[in-house]
Design a protein around this motif. Structure first.
Motif, mmCIF file in Angstrom:
data_model
loop_
_atom_site.group_PDB
_atom_site.id
_atom_site.type_symbol
_atom_site.label_atom_id
_atom_site.label_comp_id
_atom_site.label_asym_id
_atom_site.label_seq_id
_atom_site.Cartn_x
_atom_site.Cartn_y
_atom_site.Cartn_z
ATOM 1 N N GLU A 35 36.875 41.004 37.615
ATOM 2 C CA GLU A 35 37.020 40.520 38.990
ATOM 3 C C GLU A 35 36.144 39.301 39.237
ATOM 4 O OE1 GLU A 35 36.056 43.824 41.487
ATOM 5 O OE2 GLU A 35 37.818 44.955 40.864
ATOM 6 N N ALA A 38 37.788 36.277 37.609
ATOM 7 C CA ALA A 38 38.958 35.856 38.382
ATOM 8 C C ALA A 38 38.535 35.159 39.675
ATOM 9 C CB ALA A 38 39.840 37.065 38.690
ATOM 10 N N TYR A 39 37.495 35.668 40.323
ATOM 11 C CA TYR A 39 36.985 35.093 41.569
ATOM 12 C C TYR A 39 36.477 33.669 41.339
ATOM 13 C CZ TYR A 39 34.204 34.998 45.923
ATOM 14 O OH TYR A 39 33.662 34.694 47.147
ATOM 15 N N ARG A 79 44.762 40.243 32.216
ATOM 16 C CA ARG A 79 44.272 41.001 33.373
ATOM 17 C C ARG A 79 43.603 40.060 34.373
ATOM 18 N NH1 ARG A 79 41.350 46.204 30.616
ATOM 19 N NH2 ARG A 79 43.133 46.870 29.379
ATOM 20 N N SER A 82 46.152 37.981 36.350
ATOM 21 C CA SER A 82 46.806 38.728 37.433
ATOM 22 C C SER A 82 45.928 38.745 38.678
ATOM 23 C CB SER A 82 47.103 40.163 36.991
ATOM 24 O OG SER A 82 48.009 40.165 35.928
ATOM 25 N N MET A 83 44.644 39.034 38.486
ATOM 26 C CA MET A 83 43.711 39.049 39.613
ATOM 27 C C MET A 83 43.528 37.645 40.182
ATOM 28 S SD MET A 83 40.742 41.705 38.537
ATOM 29 C CE MET A 83 40.877 41.878 36.781
ATOM 30 N N LEU A 86 46.354 36.655 42.617
ATOM 31 C CA LEU A 86 46.195 37.284 43.929
ATOM 32 C C LEU A 86 45.054 36.654 44.716
ATOM 33 C CD1 LEU A 86 46.694 41.007 42.860
ATOM 34 C CD2 LEU A 86 48.305 39.563 44.123
ATOM 35 N N MET A 87 43.921 36.442 44.051
ATOM 36 C CA MET A 87 42.764 35.854 44.735
ATOM 37 C C MET A 87 43.034 34.418 45.156
ATOM 38 S SD MET A 87 39.514 37.260 42.618
ATOM 39 C CE MET A 87 39.150 38.993 42.493
#
Length: 135
Positions: A35, A38-39, A79, A82-83, A86-87
């Protein structure tokens, strides 16, 4: 090398005999590390920040992973992507607030970690809006 030809065939069908000794099975990084990556990638994409690679890598190592693992071609890149999607979509909907928030957390004066996200470099010394309209 193998006890029986049947054992060799079984290992080959599983792909285990063909792997070099250096290739080891690794556990997936913690969800929090994925996460985080991804952020940071989403903030860089939406807000135009550059990623401070040394600081980013150091924070990933603290979380038990490496940037090569979470990169698009890394073993856990799917993975993260994908995150990231969305972010990025969420940040884009609330761009101004999201960019201020992420800069406050991970920017040069970040409250969580400093210099993970750096201001974007300008390729042009003056903004395009300052050009005369006839150009």
């Amino acid at each position: 090398m193998f006890a029986t030809p049947a054992a060799a065939a079984a290992l080959l069908s599983l792909g285990l005999a063909a792997q070099p000794a250096a290739a080891q099975i690794r556990n997936a990084p913690a969800p929090r590390a994925l996460e985080f990556a991804a952020y940071i990638f989403a903030a860089s994409n939406v807000c135009g920040y550059r990623i401070g690679t040394d600081t980013f890598e150091a924070l990933l190592v603290k979380q038990g992973t490496r940037s090569a693992d979470v990169s698009p071609r890394g073993p856990f890149g799917g993975r993260v992507q994908s995150m990231f999607a969305l972010m990025s979509n969420d940040m884009a909907q609330h761009r101004e607030k999201a960019c201020l928030a992420v800069a406050g957390e991970y920017g040069p004066e970040g409250t969580v970690a400093k210099d993970v996200l750096l201001p974007a470099r300008r390729s042009c010394p003056r903004p395009a809006t300052s050009l005369p309209p006839w150009r």
